[in-house]
Design an enzyme around this catalytic site. Sequence first.
Site, PDB file in Angstrom:
ATOM      1  N   GLU A 701      40.970  45.322  45.657  1.00  9.12           N
ATOM      2  CA  GLU A 701      42.251  45.273  46.381  1.00  9.12           C
ATOM      3  C   GLU A 701      43.307  45.303  45.308  1.00  9.12           C
ATOM      4  O   GLU A 701      43.361  44.415  44.456  1.00  9.12           O
ATOM      5  CB  GLU A 701      42.328  44.008  47.241  1.00  9.12           C
ATOM      6  CG  GLU A 701      43.593  43.921  48.085  1.00  9.12           C
ATOM      7  CD  GLU A 701      44.695  43.147  47.401  1.00  9.12           C
ATOM      8  OE1 GLU A 701      45.685  43.809  46.979  1.00  9.12           O
ATOM      9  OE2 GLU A 701      44.592  41.926  47.259  1.00  9.12           O
ATOM     10  N   CYS A 735      51.048  40.663  45.934  1.00  5.07           N
ATOM     11  CA  CYS A 735      50.863  42.099  46.110  1.00  5.07           C
ATOM     12  C   CYS A 735      51.324  42.536  47.487  1.00  5.07           C
ATOM     13  O   CYS A 735      51.625  43.709  47.708  1.00  5.07           O
ATOM     14  CB  CYS A 735      49.400  42.485  45.885  1.00  5.07           C
ATOM     15  SG  CYS A 735      48.242  41.607  46.945  1.00  5.07           S
TER      16      CYS A 735
END
Length: 994
Positions: A701, A735
């Site tokens: 990810e 993020c």
Amino acid sequence: MTHADETIGLARRWAEEAAHIRPDPSASRLAAMLADPDGLRFAVRFIDEVIRPEDEATAAHAFAGVARRPPEFPPGRLRVAMRVGGLLAPRMPRLVVPAVRRVLRTMVAHLVVDATDRRLGAEIARIRRGGFDLNLNLLGEEVLGGREADRRLAGVGRLLARDDVDYVSVKVSSAVAPHAPWAFDEEVATVVDRLTPLFLQAARAPARKFINLDMEEYRDLDLTVAVFTRILDDPRLSGLEAGIALQAYLPDSRDALRRIHAWAAKRRSGGGAPVKVRLVKGANLPMEKVEAELRGWPQAPWGTKLQTDAHYKRLLDDALRPERTDAVRIGVAGHNLFDVAHAWLLAGERGVRPAVDIEMLLGMAPGQAEVVRGDVGRLLLYTPVVHPGEFDVAISYLVRRLEEGASPDNFMPAVGRLTEDAVFARERDRFLAALTASADPAPRTRRTQDRATEHAPEKPAGFANTPDTDPALAVNRRWMRGILARVPTSDIGVCGVAEHSVTGPAELDALLAAAEDAGRAWGGRTVSERAALLRGAADALEAARARLIEVMASEAGKTPAEADPEVSEAVDFARYYADRCEELDAIPGARFRPVPLTVVLPPWNFPVAIPAGGALAALAAGSAAILKPAPQTPRCGEVLAEALWSAGIPREALRVAHVDEDTLGPSLVTDARVRRVILTGAYETAARLRSLRPDLPLLAETSGKNAIVVTPSADMDLAVRDVVHSAFSHAGQKCSAASIVILVGAAARSRRFRAQLVDAVHSLRVGPPEDPRTQVGPLIAPAGGKLLDALTTLDAGETWLVPPRRLDEDGRLWNPGIKEGVRPGSAAHRVEFFGPVLAVMTAPTLAEAVRIQSGVDYGLTAGVHSLDRGEIARWLDTVEAGNLYVNRGITGAIVRRQPFGGWKSSTVGPGCKTGGPNYLSALGEWEGAPGTGRWQDVGGWVRDEHGSDVTGLACESNILRYLPAPVHVRLAEGAAERDLDRVLAPSPSGPVPR
């Protein structure tokens, strides 16, 4: 005749007399709306979509939609006018929309009073001529920052200064900008400082002036009581009579009333003035239900209306006693004629009527208010006032009143029908049931969480997300204070870092060999054995919550509001993957084969939840795990591992390794014994790992450049709140953080959005994590490189809406910044900065906004704020991101509820979402079970989960969907056709052309 009989008789007389009073036309229309089954739904939609938008064209488009099928309750002429207006609105919005809004203002003029000087005086005089007193409540924009709080207090001060105003109400939440949830003591001091001048103004006025502190949410109960008593402890205010509201739908209100009684008696014995408690049922139940459901806490208010009504009578019984009313007068607030009659008769029986005020809401059942006033002498009307330019801000108040009035459990739907025998009998029986139940013992609270003693909370059957720590509870606040006090000198985990540091190739080789051997043994355990150990790990993580929060604050700069939910997420990973682990043996015709060794490479910004998720997933899948914590947060990894080992996870199966990323780091992931790597980090890191080992089985990810789109139909206050939280929580170091907000069409010209955004950001408190007031903590390291450029420079056409400021010498503390005029393709549009800076972009249409939002290399999270169903549907169909959020923030994905993972350069590998139903399936190998020709239900988990919401929450939808993507699958020479079937079978869109 019993007291109950007298009460019923008085309520009947009042109802019959009120029926002979000519009803107010506006009140009659309101009653008709509440009686219409579609009335409330229509009213809420009309207010949200037609009244709320600032842009007239947006409102006109919405009005055209709602006017096509008007409900039954408006008079025939009004229904015809709605249809005609709906046809004309899109072509003549500037003519039709103001007219529509004027009609609505007229319809609710009996509920909300114009606050302009010219009209307010006349309204006050008119209402007083009817024999009523007024309690004025100034409505305004949602308080998101200090500027609006200052404006609201100044407005209340101007009301108090009027000769015709002697009674005002103010909420604590309107006096200050939103505060950090753990800063209770500091917030009390701040609110006292801000409200004391208002109380002094009342005390120094030549005529009597009264200030009442309203209560709103459960989390404000302790705060409001503390502020109230602290202010009135000021010797300058000893002679001032003031009041506070308590809500009967909270069991906790009884203890609060007793505390106020004890404090007021002491104040009175010292020569001080009495105070007043305004007893209300409570009008924020929908909000309380939502918070409880989302956070996994027990609902703070009573679970039934009967319980609330019974508790109201308990409070009256406690309060209406001669030994108490000398110090604490009582306001009996409500429209239930049975309760009002009960209180009035009880006060008469006990000889305390001079200490009782009867109070009702302006415009709600005015006929009954007039009749009651005739018996009790005077009646106080709670009177909202608002300036015409801010009429839309009265929406939340109006919606709350409408929801309260439309609920079949409430008394209000019966107001106009009490002369009907069946309706009167129903309300009578409800009153008698509550009166009987009021004698039953009652719990002091429904919220009993105690982190100081509760390490393994009771677990429901099946998976449920673990609750975060509740800061509304004093015992939890003390617990958190103890943690924060240890943060500045904390060194937990230091010894483990030294012990598990790997310094040479031979040491690393031995570690890999031992871990691979341990992985084979661990993978040989049954799924039930592994699942049991993971559930024990969840309990151990709960028990280690305080230590984990301490190390995250100390090492990663996490505030309590950021660290505590991260522990909850780690607990959720353990329990959720335990359940998913047991499913690995349940795929018909297929067999899951664990791989011996997985390396977990977590980031520093979520130093507990993400490493826990990776390590626990690997362990659930039967693989040994080597956890290499981020070099910025090594101690967090150690404290996490200690908790897991304490639960019985073998140290041989879970190892911690601190290695130098430049020297030994590449060898760790390129070694052939490593069969899976779980990475959360920059896309560049994933690309570098793949370049070192092209066949690397990587689940990554990676980065995100995320935006929230705001359309003209949005609730602008809600949009600002979510944008600010998404952009600046954890100083923007997520993020998933929103680094862009895209304003569509007229939203780009919204005065409210920009003013509220600037106010909210200016008001954020930046500081160290051990300060409970801190809302934006420090950067993990001094700002440098692209982040420093983003905080200090502007590209062509850009200007600072809020200029960022460095607050410390080493550059870790920064006031957040907002830059506007950002153009598509610029650095602020396309580059991930990972810090507290927000770019404002504009787009003429939603389609163009989506092109900007998706026009980056990444596709991690994305949000939209809109109340237009068509806009939402188009956005969902076209935006390119893995996690989509509608009318909420875009950070803080929760295990199972919002499995996490992105598109494009935001993911590398198979694309399975962490915390989702099929994540474990990618952490091992699959093969056909002996004796079967093909997998009987391959891909079943895809079809079962596609388009579903397994959370079952009433307040929000969380839908997991799979979208088809064009791919070519090539069957190589000599390959078995059944293998092709296995690849094609999971398609959620049905059979794949061959």
